[in-house]
Design a protein around this motif. Structure first.
Motif, PDB file in Angstrom:
ATOM      1  N   ILE A 109       0.755  -1.057  -0.070  1.00  0.00           N
ATOM      2  CA  ILE A 109      -0.061  -0.031  -0.045  1.00  0.00           C
ATOM      3  C   ILE A 109       0.933   1.293  -0.003  1.00  0.00           C
ATOM      4  O   ILE A 109       0.621   2.311  -0.787  1.00  0.00           O
ATOM      5  CB  ILE A 109      -0.983   0.100   1.126  1.00  0.00           C
ATOM      6  CG1 ILE A 109      -2.014  -1.065   0.956  1.00  0.00           C
ATOM      7  CG2 ILE A 109      -1.549   1.281   1.474  1.00  0.00           C
ATOM      8  CD1 ILE A 109      -2.694  -1.460   2.406  1.00  0.00           C
ATOM      9  N   GLU A 110       1.950   1.266   0.753  1.00  0.00           N
ATOM     10  CA  GLU A 110       2.917   2.490   0.861  1.00  0.00           C
ATOM     11  C   GLU A 110       3.590   2.804  -0.477  1.00  0.00           C
ATOM     12  O   GLU A 110       3.697   3.941  -0.799  1.00  0.00           O
ATOM     13  CB  GLU A 110       3.784   2.225   2.072  1.00  0.00           C
ATOM     14  CG  GLU A 110       3.340   2.272   3.579  1.00  0.00           C
ATOM     15  CD  GLU A 110       2.534   3.712   3.701  1.00  0.00           C
ATOM     16  OE1 GLU A 110       3.100   4.796   3.401  1.00  0.00           O
ATOM     17  OE2 GLU A 110       1.597   3.501   4.557  1.00  0.00           O
ATOM     18  N   THR A 111       4.045   1.537  -1.068  1.00  0.00           N
ATOM     19  CA  THR A 111       4.961   1.773  -2.343  1.00  0.00           C
ATOM     20  C   THR A 111       3.906   2.275  -3.368  1.00  0.00           C
ATOM     21  O   THR A 111       4.249   3.140  -4.197  1.00  0.00           O
ATOM     22  CB  THR A 111       5.563   0.556  -2.517  1.00  0.00           C
ATOM     23  OG1 THR A 111       4.675  -0.474  -2.756  1.00  0.00           O
ATOM     24  CG2 THR A 111       6.582   0.271  -1.794  1.00  0.00           C
ATOM     25  N   GLY A 112       2.487   1.460  -3.306  1.00  0.00           N
ATOM     26  CA  GLY A 112       1.564   2.166  -4.231  1.00  0.00           C
ATOM     27  C   GLY A 112       1.397   3.535  -4.270  1.00  0.00           C
ATOM     28  O   GLY A 112       1.126   4.471  -5.205  1.00  0.00           O
ATOM     29  N   TYR A 113       1.202   3.872  -2.978  1.00  0.00           N
ATOM     30  CA  TYR A 113       0.868   5.530  -2.843  1.00  0.00           C
ATOM     31  C   TYR A 113       2.058   6.328  -3.322  1.00  0.00           C
ATOM     32  O   TYR A 113       1.912   7.279  -3.561  1.00  0.00           O
ATOM     33  CB  TYR A 113       0.404   5.572  -1.207  1.00  0.00           C
ATOM     34  CG  TYR A 113       0.571   7.156  -0.685  1.00  0.00           C
ATOM     35  CD1 TYR A 113      -1.020   7.700  -1.164  1.00  0.00           C
ATOM     36  CD2 TYR A 113       1.238   7.847  -0.122  1.00  0.00           C
ATOM     37  CE1 TYR A 113      -1.299   8.951  -0.750  1.00  0.00           C
ATOM     38  CE2 TYR A 113       1.006   8.996   0.155  1.00  0.00           C
ATOM     39  CZ  TYR A 113      -0.154   9.697  -0.033  1.00  0.00           C
ATOM     40  OH  TYR A 113      -0.573  10.980   0.054  1.00  0.00           O
ATOM     41  N   ARG A 114       3.222   5.755  -2.938  1.00  0.00           N
ATOM     42  CA  ARG A 114       4.558   6.708  -3.269  1.00  0.00           C
ATOM     43  C   ARG A 114       4.593   6.614  -4.823  1.00  0.00           C
ATOM     44  O   ARG A 114       4.732   7.678  -5.378  1.00  0.00           O
ATOM     45  CB  ARG A 114       5.820   5.955  -2.786  1.00  0.00           C
ATOM     46  CG  ARG A 114       6.920   6.508  -3.317  1.00  0.00           C
ATOM     47  CD  ARG A 114       8.272   5.989  -2.587  1.00  0.00           C
ATOM     48  NE  ARG A 114       9.224   6.702  -3.232  1.00  0.00           N
ATOM     49  CZ  ARG A 114       9.698   5.826  -4.193  1.00  0.00           C
ATOM     50  NH1 ARG A 114       9.654   4.713  -4.491  1.00  0.00           N
ATOM     51  NH2 ARG A 114      11.052   6.221  -4.968  1.00  0.00           N
ATOM     52  N   TYR A 115       4.058   5.658  -5.490  1.00  0.00           N
ATOM     53  CA  TYR A 115       4.111   5.754  -6.823  1.00  0.00           C
ATOM     54  C   TYR A 115       3.101   6.750  -7.552  1.00  0.00           C
ATOM     55  O   TYR A 115       3.404   7.513  -8.468  1.00  0.00           O
ATOM     56  CB  TYR A 115       3.838   4.437  -7.860  1.00  0.00           C
ATOM     57  CG  TYR A 115       4.917   3.284  -7.506  1.00  0.00           C
ATOM     58  CD1 TYR A 115       6.074   3.578  -7.297  1.00  0.00           C
ATOM     59  CD2 TYR A 115       4.654   1.857  -7.077  1.00  0.00           C
ATOM     60  CE1 TYR A 115       7.259   2.570  -6.988  1.00  0.00           C
ATOM     61  CE2 TYR A 115       5.445   0.928  -6.820  1.00  0.00           C
ATOM     62  CZ  TYR A 115       6.649   1.189  -6.965  1.00  0.00           C
ATOM     63  OH  TYR A 115       7.635   0.283  -6.819  1.00  0.00           O
ATOM     64  N   PHE A 116       1.835   6.809  -6.969  1.00  0.00           N
ATOM     65  CA  PHE A 116       0.971   7.815  -7.678  1.00  0.00           C
ATOM     66  C   PHE A 116       1.227   9.013  -6.824  1.00  0.00           C
ATOM     67  O   PHE A 116       1.340  10.094  -7.657  1.00  0.00           O
ATOM     68  CB  PHE A 116      -0.369   7.392  -6.782  1.00  0.00           C
ATOM     69  CG  PHE A 116      -1.194   6.512  -7.618  1.00  0.00           C
ATOM     70  CD1 PHE A 116      -1.627   6.575  -8.752  1.00  0.00           C
ATOM     71  CD2 PHE A 116      -1.288   4.955  -7.091  1.00  0.00           C
ATOM     72  CE1 PHE A 116      -2.265   5.788  -9.738  1.00  0.00           C
ATOM     73  CE2 PHE A 116      -2.061   3.956  -7.949  1.00  0.00           C
ATOM     74  CZ  PHE A 116      -2.397   4.307  -9.165  1.00  0.00           C
ATOM     75  N   LYS A 117       1.718   9.138  -5.871  1.00  0.00           N
ATOM     76  CA  LYS A 117       2.159  10.611  -5.298  1.00  0.00           C
ATOM     77  C   LYS A 117       3.648  11.197  -5.953  1.00  0.00           C
ATOM     78  O   LYS A 117       3.523  12.216  -6.601  1.00  0.00           O
ATOM     79  CB  LYS A 117       2.447  10.493  -3.690  1.00  0.00           C
ATOM     80  CG  LYS A 117       2.550  12.032  -3.289  1.00  0.00           C
ATOM     81  CD  LYS A 117       2.717  11.728  -1.691  1.00  0.00           C
ATOM     82  CE  LYS A 117       3.049  13.164  -1.084  1.00  0.00           C
ATOM     83  NZ  LYS A 117       3.408  13.042   0.399  1.00  0.00           N
ATOM     84  N   GLU A 118       4.411  10.551  -6.118  1.00  0.00           N
ATOM     85  CA  GLU A 118       5.812  11.058  -6.620  1.00  0.00           C
ATOM     86  C   GLU A 118       5.842  10.692  -8.133  1.00  0.00           C
ATOM     87  O   GLU A 118       6.368  11.854  -8.784  1.00  0.00           O
ATOM     88  CB  GLU A 118       6.997  10.653  -5.810  1.00  0.00           C
ATOM     89  CG  GLU A 118       6.916  11.010  -4.199  1.00  0.00           C
ATOM     90  CD  GLU A 118       8.144  10.073  -3.661  1.00  0.00           C
ATOM     91  OE1 GLU A 118       8.975   9.677  -4.304  1.00  0.00           O
ATOM     92  OE2 GLU A 118       7.939  10.516  -2.312  1.00  0.00           O
ATOM     93  N   LEU A 119       5.721   9.694  -8.528  1.00  0.00           N
ATOM     94  CA  LEU A 119       6.095   9.187  -9.925  1.00  0.00           C
ATOM     95  C   LEU A 119       5.323   9.798 -10.906  1.00  0.00           C
ATOM     96  O   LEU A 119       5.439  10.209 -11.913  1.00  0.00           O
ATOM     97  CB  LEU A 119       6.575   7.658 -10.017  1.00  0.00           C
ATOM     98  CG  LEU A 119       7.721   7.298  -9.404  1.00  0.00           C
ATOM     99  CD1 LEU A 119       7.749   5.615  -9.730  1.00  0.00           C
ATOM    100  CD2 LEU A 119       8.954   7.586  -9.969  1.00  0.00           C
ATOM    101  N   LEU A 120       4.052   9.718 -10.412  1.00  0.00           N
ATOM    102  CA  LEU A 120       2.729  10.200 -11.578  1.00  0.00           C
ATOM    103  C   LEU A 120       2.287  11.307 -11.194  1.00  0.00           C
ATOM    104  O   LEU A 120       1.486  12.020 -11.995  1.00  0.00           O
ATOM    105  CB  LEU A 120       1.596   9.098 -11.249  1.00  0.00           C
ATOM    106  CG  LEU A 120       2.013   7.697 -11.789  1.00  0.00           C
ATOM    107  CD1 LEU A 120       1.119   6.711 -11.388  1.00  0.00           C
ATOM    108  CD2 LEU A 120       2.552   7.466 -13.174  1.00  0.00           C
ATOM    109  N   GLY A 121       2.611  12.310 -10.232  1.00  0.00           N
ATOM    110  CA  GLY A 121       2.222  13.343  -9.746  1.00  0.00           C
ATOM    111  C   GLY A 121       0.843  13.667  -9.300  1.00  0.00           C
ATOM    112  O   GLY A 121       0.311  14.725  -9.432  1.00  0.00           O
TER     113      GLY A 121
END
Length: 99
Positions: free
Chosen positions: A5-17
């Motif tokens: 969940i945390e890594t998925g959230y990070r992808y959406f937040k940081e990598l995808l803006g």
């Protein structure tokens, strides 16, 4: 389970803006969720397609690969336009860049 969940959230937040959105209406929030859902499904489909028994791809790796491929396609397009002697200003304008 929490790590996924945390890594998925990070992808959406940081990598995808997705951390840049400010939502005020219920309709806007629903649209935002729909965009996130479609993005997640697209990334999962690409991940499944590119996954091999020997590779350990993450969704972040998929995002980076998609970006690299897109950048490569842009370079090829610019090269083709240069071969056709298109004005540099027109190419820059297409990409919304300035000289």
């Amino acid at each position: 389970m929490r790590w996924n969940i945390e890594t998925g959230y990070r992808y959406f937040k940081e990598l995808l803006g997705f951390d840049q959105y400010q939502l005020l209406s219920l309709r806007g929030i629903e649209r935002f969720w729909a965009i996130q859902f479609l993005t997640q499904n697209f990334l999962e489909c690409q991940w499944q397609e590119w996954m091999t028994p020997t590779s350990k791809l993450t969704l972040g790796d998929v995002v980076r690969r998609i970006r690299e491929e897109h950048f490569g396609q842009m370079i090829v397009y610019v090269y083709q336009q240069a071969l056709e002697k298109k004005p540099l200003f027109d190419i820059l304008q297409l990409f919304r860049l300035s000289a």
